[in-house]
Design a protein around this motif. Sequence first.
Motif, PDB file in Angstrom:
ATOM      1  N   PRO A  91     -24.148  67.588  42.578  1.00 23.61           N
ATOM      2  CA  PRO A  91     -24.465  66.679  41.467  1.00 23.61           C
ATOM      3  C   PRO A  91     -24.762  67.436  40.178  1.00 23.61           C
ATOM      4  N   GLY A  92     -24.127  66.976  39.107  1.00 21.93           N
ATOM      5  CA  GLY A  92     -24.342  67.614  37.806  1.00 21.93           C
ATOM      6  C   GLY A  92     -23.227  68.555  37.401  1.00 21.93           C
ATOM      7  N   GLN A  93     -22.403  68.947  38.357  1.00 22.70           N
ATOM      8  CA  GLN A  93     -21.293  69.851  38.026  1.00 22.70           C
ATOM      9  C   GLN A  93     -20.083  69.062  37.508  1.00 22.70           C
ATOM     10  N   ALA A  94     -19.201  69.768  36.832  1.00 23.63           N
ATOM     11  CA  ALA A  94     -17.954  69.154  36.349  1.00 23.63           C
ATOM     12  C   ALA A  94     -16.919  69.238  37.479  1.00 23.63           C
ATOM     13  N   HIS A  95     -16.981  68.255  38.367  1.00 22.60           N
ATOM     14  CA  HIS A  95     -16.215  68.336  39.615  1.00 22.60           C
ATOM     15  C   HIS A  95     -14.714  68.503  39.396  1.00 22.60           C
ATOM     16  N   GLN A  96     -14.165  67.670  38.511  1.00 23.33           N
ATOM     17  CA  GLN A  96     -12.711  67.687  38.320  1.00 23.33           C
ATOM     18  C   GLN A  96     -12.235  69.032  37.777  1.00 23.33           C
ATOM     19  N   LEU A  99     -12.437  71.635  40.519  1.00 19.91           N
ATOM     20  CA  LEU A  99     -11.389  71.409  41.514  1.00 19.91           C
ATOM     21  C   LEU A  99     -10.046  71.907  40.980  1.00 19.91           C
ATOM     22  N   LEU A 100      -9.751  71.523  39.749  1.00 22.04           N
ATOM     23  CA  LEU A 100      -8.461  71.921  39.169  1.00 22.04           C
ATOM     24  C   LEU A 100      -8.367  73.442  39.033  1.00 22.04           C
ATOM     25  N   ALA A 101      -9.445  74.079  38.628  1.00 17.93           N
ATOM     26  CA  ALA A 101      -9.442  75.544  38.496  1.00 17.93           C
ATOM     27  C   ALA A 101      -9.131  76.207  39.835  1.00 17.93           C
ATOM     28  N   ASP A 102      -9.737  75.683  40.894  1.00 15.96           N
ATOM     29  CA  ASP A 102      -9.501  76.259  42.223  1.00 15.96           C
ATOM     30  C   ASP A 102      -8.056  76.041  42.660  1.00 15.96           C
ATOM     31  N   LEU A 103      -7.538  74.836  42.393  1.00 18.75           N
ATOM     32  CA  LEU A 103      -6.159  74.540  42.785  1.00 18.75           C
ATOM     33  C   LEU A 103      -5.173  75.438  42.029  1.00 18.75           C
ATOM     34  N   LEU A 104      -5.447  75.628  40.746  1.00 21.76           N
ATOM     35  CA  LEU A 104      -4.543  76.459  39.942  1.00 21.76           C
ATOM     36  C   LEU A 104      -4.626  77.926  40.377  1.00 21.76           C
ATOM     37  N   ALA A 105      -5.817  78.353  40.786  1.00 23.90           N
ATOM     38  CA  ALA A 105      -5.958  79.730  41.292  1.00 23.90           C
ATOM     39  C   ALA A 105      -5.088  79.917  42.528  1.00 23.90           C
ATOM     40  N   LEU A 106      -5.057  78.900  43.360  1.00 24.98           N
ATOM     41  CA  LEU A 106      -4.231  78.968  44.573  1.00 24.98           C
ATOM     42  C   LEU A 106      -2.745  78.911  44.211  1.00 24.98           C
ATOM     43  N   PRO A 129       5.577  76.460  44.521  1.00 24.17           N
ATOM     44  CA  PRO A 129       4.700  75.291  44.374  1.00 24.17           C
ATOM     45  C   PRO A 129       5.362  74.267  43.462  1.00 24.17           C
ATOM     46  N   ILE A 130       5.522  73.057  43.953  1.00 22.85           N
ATOM     47  CA  ILE A 130       6.242  72.065  43.135  1.00 22.85           C
ATOM     48  C   ILE A 130       5.349  70.939  42.624  1.00 22.85           C
ATOM     49  N   GLU A 131       4.146  70.843  43.152  1.00 22.34           N
ATOM     50  CA  GLU A 131       3.262  69.784  42.643  1.00 22.34           C
ATOM     51  C   GLU A 131       1.805  70.141  42.911  1.00 22.34           C
ATOM     52  N   VAL A 132       0.991  69.942  41.895  1.00 19.44           N
ATOM     53  CA  VAL A 132      -0.463  70.038  42.063  1.00 19.44           C
ATOM     54  C   VAL A 132      -1.019  68.660  41.753  1.00 19.44           C
ATOM     55  N   LYS A 133      -1.821  68.149  42.661  1.00 18.61           N
ATOM     56  CA  LYS A 133      -2.254  66.766  42.512  1.00 18.61           C
ATOM     57  C   LYS A 133      -3.737  66.632  42.866  1.00 18.61           C
ATOM     58  N   ILE A 134      -4.446  65.865  42.054  1.00 17.44           N
ATOM     59  CA  ILE A 134      -5.845  65.538  42.373  1.00 17.44           C
ATOM     60  C   ILE A 134      -5.825  64.300  43.266  1.00 17.44           C
ATOM     61  N   LEU A 135      -6.444  64.385  44.413  1.00 24.48           N
ATOM     62  CA  LEU A 135      -6.506  63.239  45.330  1.00 24.48           C
ATOM     63  C   LEU A 135      -7.835  62.502  45.119  1.00 24.48           C
ATOM     64  N   PRO A 136      -7.900  61.255  45.584  1.00 23.36           N
ATOM     65  CA  PRO A 136      -9.173  60.529  45.447  1.00 23.36           C
ATOM     66  C   PRO A 136     -10.315  61.291  46.127  1.00 23.36           C
ATOM     67  N   VAL A 149     -16.935  64.691  48.280  1.00 24.02           N
ATOM     68  CA  VAL A 149     -15.996  65.813  48.354  1.00 24.02           C
ATOM     69  C   VAL A 149     -14.841  65.614  47.372  1.00 24.02           C
ATOM     70  N   SER A 150     -14.634  66.611  46.529  1.00 25.14           N
ATOM     71  CA  SER A 150     -13.456  66.620  45.658  1.00 25.14           C
ATOM     72  C   SER A 150     -12.265  67.084  46.479  1.00 25.14           C
ATOM     73  N   CYS A 151     -11.119  66.508  46.181  1.00 21.20           N
ATOM     74  CA  CYS A 151      -9.962  66.734  47.032  1.00 21.20           C
ATOM     75  C   CYS A 151      -8.697  66.873  46.170  1.00 21.20           C
ATOM     76  N   GLY A 152      -7.918  67.872  46.457  1.00 21.36           N
ATOM     77  CA  GLY A 152      -6.661  68.035  45.737  1.00 21.36           C
ATOM     78  C   GLY A 152      -5.637  68.683  46.635  1.00 21.36           C
ATOM     79  N   GLN A 153      -4.387  68.657  46.189  1.00 21.16           N
ATOM     80  CA  GLN A 153      -3.369  69.258  47.044  1.00 21.16           C
ATOM     81  C   GLN A 153      -2.287  69.952  46.233  1.00 21.16           C
ATOM     82  N   ILE A 154      -1.688  70.920  46.871  1.00 15.70           N
ATOM     83  CA  ILE A 154      -0.507  71.572  46.321  1.00 15.70           C
ATOM     84  C   ILE A 154       0.618  71.379  47.323  1.00 15.70           C
TER      85      ILE A 154
END
Lengths: 163, 155
Positions: A91-96, A99-106, A129-136, A149-154
Amino acid sequence: MSLYPTDKQLAVGQAAVTWVATLAPVIALGLVSNRIHPGMTGGNVPRPPDPVVQCPRLMWGFEKSSNVGRPNAGVSFKWGLVAVYQRRQVPGQAHQELLLADLLALENCFLGQFNPEPLQEAGCDFVMPIEVKILPELDHPTREPRLRVSCGQIVFGLEARQG
Amino acid sequence: MGDGVSWASIRTQLAARLALIAGIGQVHDRQRFSVGKPGSPQFDGVFLVGGRLNCWMVTRVRRRSAPVDGEAGRELTHSVLILGLYGFWDLASTGTVFDDLVDLVADDLRDGDRTLGGACVSVGEVDAQLSIGSLQGLAENFHLAQLRFDVVEVV
Protein backbone atom coordinates in the motif's frame (compact mmCIF):
# COMPACT_ATOMS: atom_id res chain seq x y z
CA MET A 1 -2.25 -20.86 -22.62
CA SER A 2 -4.06 -24.07 -23.36
CA LEU A 3 -1.49 -25.79 -25.50
CA TYR A 4 0.03 -29.02 -24.34
CA PRO A 5 3.63 -28.51 -25.43
CA THR A 6 5.66 -30.83 -27.66
CA ASP A 7 8.96 -32.10 -26.34
CA LYS A 8 10.84 -29.41 -28.26
CA GLN A 9 8.55 -26.64 -27.06
CA LEU A 10 8.95 -27.88 -23.53
CA ALA A 11 12.73 -28.01 -23.87
CA VAL A 12 12.88 -24.49 -25.28
CA GLY A 13 10.50 -23.24 -22.61
CA GLN A 14 12.57 -24.80 -19.87
CA ALA A 15 15.73 -23.34 -21.41
CA ALA A 16 14.13 -19.89 -21.34
CA VAL A 17 13.14 -20.31 -17.70
CA THR A 18 16.63 -21.44 -16.71
CA TRP A 19 18.36 -18.81 -18.80
CA VAL A 20 16.43 -15.78 -17.53
CA ALA A 21 17.07 -16.89 -13.95
CA THR A 22 20.78 -16.24 -14.51
CA LEU A 23 20.36 -12.69 -15.80
CA ALA A 24 21.09 -9.74 -13.53
CA PRO A 25 17.83 -7.83 -14.24
CA VAL A 26 15.81 -10.93 -13.40
CA ILE A 27 17.90 -11.76 -10.33
CA ALA A 28 17.17 -8.20 -9.20
CA LEU A 29 13.44 -8.99 -9.21
CA GLY A 30 14.02 -11.37 -6.30
CA LEU A 31 11.74 -14.04 -7.72
CA VAL A 32 10.41 -16.57 -5.25
CA SER A 33 9.39 -18.87 -8.06
CA ASN A 34 10.22 -19.09 -11.76
CA ARG A 35 8.88 -22.12 -13.57
CA ILE A 36 6.57 -23.58 -16.18
CA HIS A 37 3.38 -23.56 -14.16
CA PRO A 38 0.83 -26.37 -14.48
CA GLY A 39 -1.95 -23.98 -13.45
CA MET A 40 -1.48 -21.92 -16.64
CA THR A 41 -4.03 -23.77 -18.72
CA GLY A 42 -6.98 -22.53 -20.75
CA GLY A 43 -6.03 -18.89 -20.31
CA ASN A 44 -6.08 -19.28 -16.56
CA VAL A 45 -3.79 -17.11 -14.46
CA PRO A 46 -3.42 -18.70 -11.03
CA ARG A 47 -3.82 -16.46 -8.00
CA PRO A 48 -1.14 -16.87 -5.34
CA PRO A 49 -3.01 -17.95 -2.19
CA ASP A 50 -0.34 -16.43 0.01
CA PRO A 51 1.18 -13.49 -1.88
CA VAL A 52 3.54 -12.64 0.99
CA VAL A 53 5.23 -16.00 0.62
CA GLN A 54 4.69 -16.64 -3.11
CA CYS A 55 5.46 -13.29 -4.75
CA PRO A 56 7.14 -12.06 -6.80
CA ARG A 57 6.88 -14.96 -9.16
CA LEU A 58 7.14 -15.75 -12.84
CA MET A 59 4.90 -18.43 -14.32
CA TRP A 60 5.42 -19.72 -17.81
CA GLY A 61 2.88 -21.33 -20.11
CA PHE A 62 2.44 -22.23 -23.76
CA GLU A 63 -0.03 -20.98 -26.30
CA LYS A 64 -1.10 -21.41 -29.92
CA SER A 65 1.09 -23.38 -32.28
CA SER A 66 1.06 -23.41 -36.05
CA ASN A 67 3.05 -25.08 -38.79
CA VAL A 68 4.88 -23.04 -41.38
CA GLY A 69 5.93 -24.72 -44.65
CA ARG A 70 8.76 -23.18 -46.62
CA PRO A 71 9.90 -24.36 -50.09
CA ASN A 72 13.25 -26.13 -49.79
CA ALA A 73 13.43 -25.32 -46.09
CA GLY A 74 11.26 -28.01 -44.56
CA VAL A 75 8.54 -27.36 -42.05
CA SER A 76 8.85 -25.12 -39.04
CA PHE A 77 6.39 -24.42 -36.33
CA LYS A 78 5.64 -21.26 -34.47
CA TRP A 79 4.24 -21.00 -31.00
CA GLY A 80 3.79 -18.61 -28.14
CA LEU A 81 5.46 -18.72 -24.77
CA VAL A 82 3.75 -16.66 -22.11
CA ALA A 83 5.47 -15.38 -19.00
CA VAL A 84 3.06 -14.12 -16.36
CA TYR A 85 4.64 -11.98 -13.68
CA GLN A 86 2.97 -11.41 -10.33
CA ARG A 87 4.09 -8.84 -7.83
CA ARG A 88 2.53 -8.20 -4.42
CA GLN A 89 1.37 -4.65 -3.86
CA VAL A 90 2.59 -2.64 -0.92
CA PRO A 91 0.00 0.00 0.00
CA GLY A 92 1.23 3.44 -0.98
CA GLN A 93 3.50 2.31 -3.80
CA ALA A 94 3.00 3.15 -7.47
CA HIS A 95 1.95 -0.38 -8.38
CA GLN A 96 1.47 0.06 -12.12
CA GLU A 97 4.80 1.80 -12.61
CA LEU A 98 6.68 -0.82 -10.63
CA LEU A 99 4.95 -3.63 -12.48
CA LEU A 100 5.70 -2.13 -15.87
CA ALA A 101 9.35 -1.50 -14.95
CA ASP A 102 9.76 -5.14 -13.95
CA LEU A 103 8.07 -6.38 -17.11
CA LEU A 104 10.24 -4.18 -19.30
CA ALA A 105 13.36 -5.37 -17.48
CA LEU A 106 12.37 -8.91 -18.37
CA GLU A 107 11.50 -7.99 -21.94
CA ASN A 108 14.84 -6.23 -22.39
CA CYS A 109 16.65 -9.48 -21.70
CA PHE A 110 15.30 -10.77 -24.99
CA LEU A 111 15.60 -7.62 -27.08
CA GLY A 112 18.66 -7.30 -29.21
CA GLN A 113 19.32 -11.01 -29.40
CA PHE A 114 16.92 -12.95 -31.52
CA ASN A 115 18.01 -16.30 -30.26
CA PRO A 116 19.91 -16.60 -26.97
CA GLU A 117 22.36 -19.49 -26.99
CA PRO A 118 20.62 -21.69 -24.39
CA LEU A 119 17.42 -21.54 -26.44
CA GLN A 120 19.33 -22.32 -29.64
CA GLU A 121 20.78 -25.38 -27.95
CA ALA A 122 17.27 -26.49 -27.05
CA GLY A 123 16.28 -26.29 -30.73
CA CYS A 124 14.83 -22.81 -31.02
CA ASP A 125 15.50 -20.84 -34.20
CA PHE A 126 13.93 -17.56 -33.25
CA VAL A 127 12.45 -15.87 -30.20
CA MET A 128 11.08 -12.41 -29.78
CA PRO A 129 8.89 -10.66 -27.21
CA ILE A 130 5.80 -9.61 -29.13
CA GLU A 131 3.51 -8.23 -26.45
CA VAL A 132 3.74 -6.77 -22.98
CA LYS A 133 0.41 -6.52 -21.26
CA ILE A 134 -0.87 -5.40 -17.86
CA LEU A 135 -3.41 -7.93 -16.58
CA PRO A 136 -6.17 -7.18 -14.07
CA GLU A 137 -4.82 -7.07 -10.54
CA LEU A 138 -5.78 -9.95 -8.30
CA ASP A 139 -7.62 -9.36 -5.06
CA HIS A 140 -7.22 -11.71 -2.14
CA PRO A 141 -10.49 -13.29 -0.92
CA THR A 142 -10.16 -11.33 2.34
CA ARG A 143 -9.64 -8.11 0.32
CA GLU A 144 -6.65 -7.19 2.44
CA PRO A 145 -4.79 -4.45 0.54
CA ARG A 146 -1.30 -5.80 1.29
CA LEU A 147 -2.29 -9.09 -0.36
CA ARG A 148 -3.39 -7.53 -3.65
CA VAL A 149 -1.26 -8.69 -6.55
CA SER A 150 -0.19 -6.77 -9.64
CA CYS A 151 -0.13 -8.97 -12.68
CA GLY A 152 1.34 -8.63 -16.15
CA GLN A 153 2.51 -10.80 -18.97
CA ILE A 154 4.93 -10.98 -21.83
CA VAL A 155 4.11 -13.08 -24.86
CA PHE A 156 7.08 -14.42 -26.76
CA GLY A 157 6.87 -15.64 -30.33
CA LEU A 158 9.12 -18.59 -31.08
CA GLU A 159 9.99 -20.65 -34.10
CA ALA A 160 11.70 -24.00 -34.51
CA ARG A 161 12.16 -26.62 -37.20
CA GLN A 162 10.09 -29.75 -37.07
CA GLY A 163 11.83 -32.84 -35.81
CA MET B 1 -0.03 -28.86 9.89
CA GLY B 2 -3.37 -30.68 10.08
CA ASP B 3 -6.56 -28.68 9.56
CA GLY B 4 -7.71 -29.29 13.14
CA VAL B 5 -4.46 -28.02 14.53
CA SER B 6 -4.51 -24.90 12.37
CA TRP B 7 -8.07 -23.96 13.38
CA ALA B 8 -7.15 -24.52 17.02
CA SER B 9 -4.29 -22.10 16.58
CA ILE B 10 -6.50 -19.53 14.82
CA ARG B 11 -9.25 -19.60 17.44
CA THR B 12 -6.70 -19.36 20.24
CA GLN B 13 -5.11 -16.33 18.59
CA LEU B 14 -8.49 -14.68 18.00
CA ALA B 15 -9.50 -15.19 21.63
CA ALA B 16 -6.18 -13.79 22.80
CA ARG B 17 -6.64 -10.71 20.61
CA LEU B 18 -10.13 -10.10 21.92
CA ALA B 19 -8.99 -10.41 25.50
CA LEU B 20 -6.57 -7.50 25.00
CA ILE B 21 -9.32 -5.04 24.05
CA ALA B 22 -10.32 -2.66 26.82
CA GLY B 23 -13.84 -3.32 28.09
CA ILE B 24 -14.03 -6.87 26.85
CA GLY B 25 -15.16 -9.25 29.53
CA GLN B 26 -15.05 -13.00 29.50
CA VAL B 27 -13.50 -14.39 26.32
CA HIS B 28 -13.86 -17.99 25.25
CA ASP B 29 -12.35 -19.73 22.23
CA ARG B 30 -15.56 -21.76 21.80
CA GLN B 31 -19.28 -21.46 22.36
CA ARG B 32 -20.16 -21.94 26.02
CA PHE B 33 -23.21 -23.30 27.75
CA SER B 34 -24.05 -23.51 31.40
CA VAL B 35 -26.44 -25.90 33.06
CA GLY B 36 -26.55 -23.43 35.92
CA LYS B 37 -29.17 -20.71 35.77
CA PRO B 38 -28.34 -17.01 35.79
CA GLY B 39 -27.23 -16.15 39.29
CA SER B 40 -25.57 -19.50 39.82
CA PRO B 41 -21.78 -19.69 40.13
CA GLN B 42 -21.65 -21.94 37.04
CA PHE B 43 -23.46 -19.44 34.83
CA ASP B 44 -21.94 -16.30 36.25
CA GLY B 45 -18.44 -17.73 36.13
CA VAL B 46 -18.74 -18.25 32.40
CA PHE B 47 -20.71 -15.22 31.23
CA LEU B 48 -20.53 -12.37 33.76
CA VAL B 49 -17.99 -9.80 34.79
CA GLY B 50 -18.65 -7.62 37.82
CA GLY B 51 -22.19 -8.95 38.06
CA ARG B 52 -23.08 -7.97 34.49
CA LEU B 53 -23.26 -10.00 31.33
CA ASN B 54 -20.11 -9.35 29.28
CA CYS B 55 -19.04 -12.37 27.32
CA TRP B 56 -17.43 -12.99 23.93
CA MET B 57 -17.20 -16.37 22.23
CA VAL B 58 -15.21 -17.36 19.15
CA THR B 59 -16.67 -20.11 17.03
CA ARG B 60 -16.53 -21.40 13.47
CA VAL B 61 -19.68 -21.73 11.37
CA ARG B 62 -18.23 -22.92 8.07
CA ARG B 63 -15.13 -24.52 6.67
CA ARG B 64 -14.32 -24.50 2.96
CA SER B 65 -11.40 -26.13 1.26
CA ALA B 66 -10.26 -25.45 -2.29
CA PRO B 67 -7.32 -26.72 -4.30
CA VAL B 68 -4.69 -24.23 -5.35
CA ASP B 69 -4.06 -23.95 -9.11
CA GLY B 70 -0.96 -25.90 -9.99
CA GLU B 71 0.24 -26.15 -6.40
CA ALA B 72 0.29 -28.96 -3.89
CA GLY B 73 -1.49 -27.14 -1.07
CA ARG B 74 -5.08 -26.25 -0.40
CA GLU B 75 -6.65 -22.96 0.55
CA LEU B 76 -8.70 -23.35 3.67
CA THR B 77 -11.32 -20.75 4.56
CA HIS B 78 -12.78 -20.69 8.05
CA SER B 79 -15.95 -18.63 8.43
CA VAL B 80 -15.78 -17.29 11.94
CA LEU B 81 -18.61 -16.08 14.14
CA ILE B 82 -17.82 -14.09 17.24
CA LEU B 83 -20.75 -13.74 19.59
CA GLY B 84 -20.68 -10.80 21.95
CA LEU B 85 -23.21 -10.54 24.80
CA TYR B 86 -23.40 -7.45 26.97
CA GLY B 87 -25.88 -6.65 29.70
CA PHE B 88 -28.43 -3.96 28.83
CA TRP B 89 -28.45 -1.22 31.43
CA ASP B 90 -30.09 1.93 30.17
CA LEU B 91 -28.84 4.18 32.95
CA ALA B 92 -25.28 3.29 32.05
CA SER B 93 -25.90 3.93 28.33
CA THR B 94 -24.76 0.43 27.53
CA GLY B 95 -26.12 0.84 23.99
CA THR B 96 -23.32 3.24 23.08
CA VAL B 97 -20.75 1.45 25.22
CA PHE B 98 -21.47 -1.78 23.37
CA ASP B 99 -21.49 -0.05 19.97
CA ASP B 100 -18.05 1.33 20.71
CA LEU B 101 -16.87 -2.06 21.87
CA VAL B 102 -17.97 -3.70 18.64
CA ASP B 103 -16.13 -1.00 16.67
CA LEU B 104 -12.98 -1.64 18.70
CA VAL B 105 -13.14 -5.35 17.97
CA ALA B 106 -13.80 -4.91 14.24
CA ASP B 107 -11.13 -2.22 13.89
CA ASP B 108 -8.60 -4.28 15.78
CA LEU B 109 -9.16 -7.26 13.52
CA ARG B 110 -8.81 -5.07 10.42
CA ASP B 111 -5.92 -2.84 11.52
CA GLY B 112 -3.96 -5.21 13.73
CA ASP B 113 -1.90 -8.20 12.73
CA ARG B 114 -4.12 -9.89 10.16
CA THR B 115 -1.96 -13.01 10.14
CA LEU B 116 -2.84 -13.68 13.78
CA GLY B 117 0.80 -14.17 14.65
CA GLY B 118 1.40 -16.25 11.55
CA ALA B 119 -1.52 -18.63 12.19
CA CYS B 120 -3.19 -17.68 8.88
CA VAL B 121 -2.68 -15.78 5.63
CA SER B 122 -5.27 -13.14 6.39
CA VAL B 123 -8.33 -12.16 8.38
CA GLY B 124 -11.17 -10.76 6.28
CA GLU B 125 -13.33 -7.70 6.84
CA VAL B 126 -15.82 -7.98 9.68
CA ASP B 127 -19.57 -7.94 9.09
CA ALA B 128 -21.17 -7.02 12.41
CA GLN B 129 -24.86 -7.44 13.20
CA LEU B 130 -26.19 -5.94 16.40
CA SER B 131 -29.44 -6.73 18.15
CA ILE B 132 -31.05 -7.15 21.55
CA GLY B 133 -31.55 -10.52 23.21
CA SER B 134 -33.18 -11.90 26.29
CA LEU B 135 -32.67 -15.05 28.27
CA GLN B 136 -35.09 -16.78 30.58
CA GLY B 137 -33.98 -16.28 34.14
CA LEU B 138 -31.79 -13.35 33.31
CA ALA B 139 -33.13 -10.19 34.89
CA GLU B 140 -31.87 -7.87 32.19
CA ASN B 141 -31.96 -7.97 28.43
CA PHE B 142 -28.63 -7.95 26.67
CA HIS B 143 -26.99 -6.47 23.64
CA LEU B 144 -25.97 -9.10 21.15
CA ALA B 145 -23.32 -8.73 18.45
CA GLN B 146 -22.64 -11.30 15.76
CA LEU B 147 -19.34 -10.58 14.06
CA ARG B 148 -18.79 -12.65 10.93
CA PHE B 149 -15.61 -12.84 8.90
CA ASP B 150 -13.43 -15.28 7.04
CA VAL B 151 -9.97 -16.41 7.99
CA VAL B 152 -7.92 -17.82 5.13
CA GLU B 153 -4.94 -20.09 5.45
CA VAL B 154 -2.95 -22.33 3.12
CA VAL B 155 -2.38 -25.89 4.29
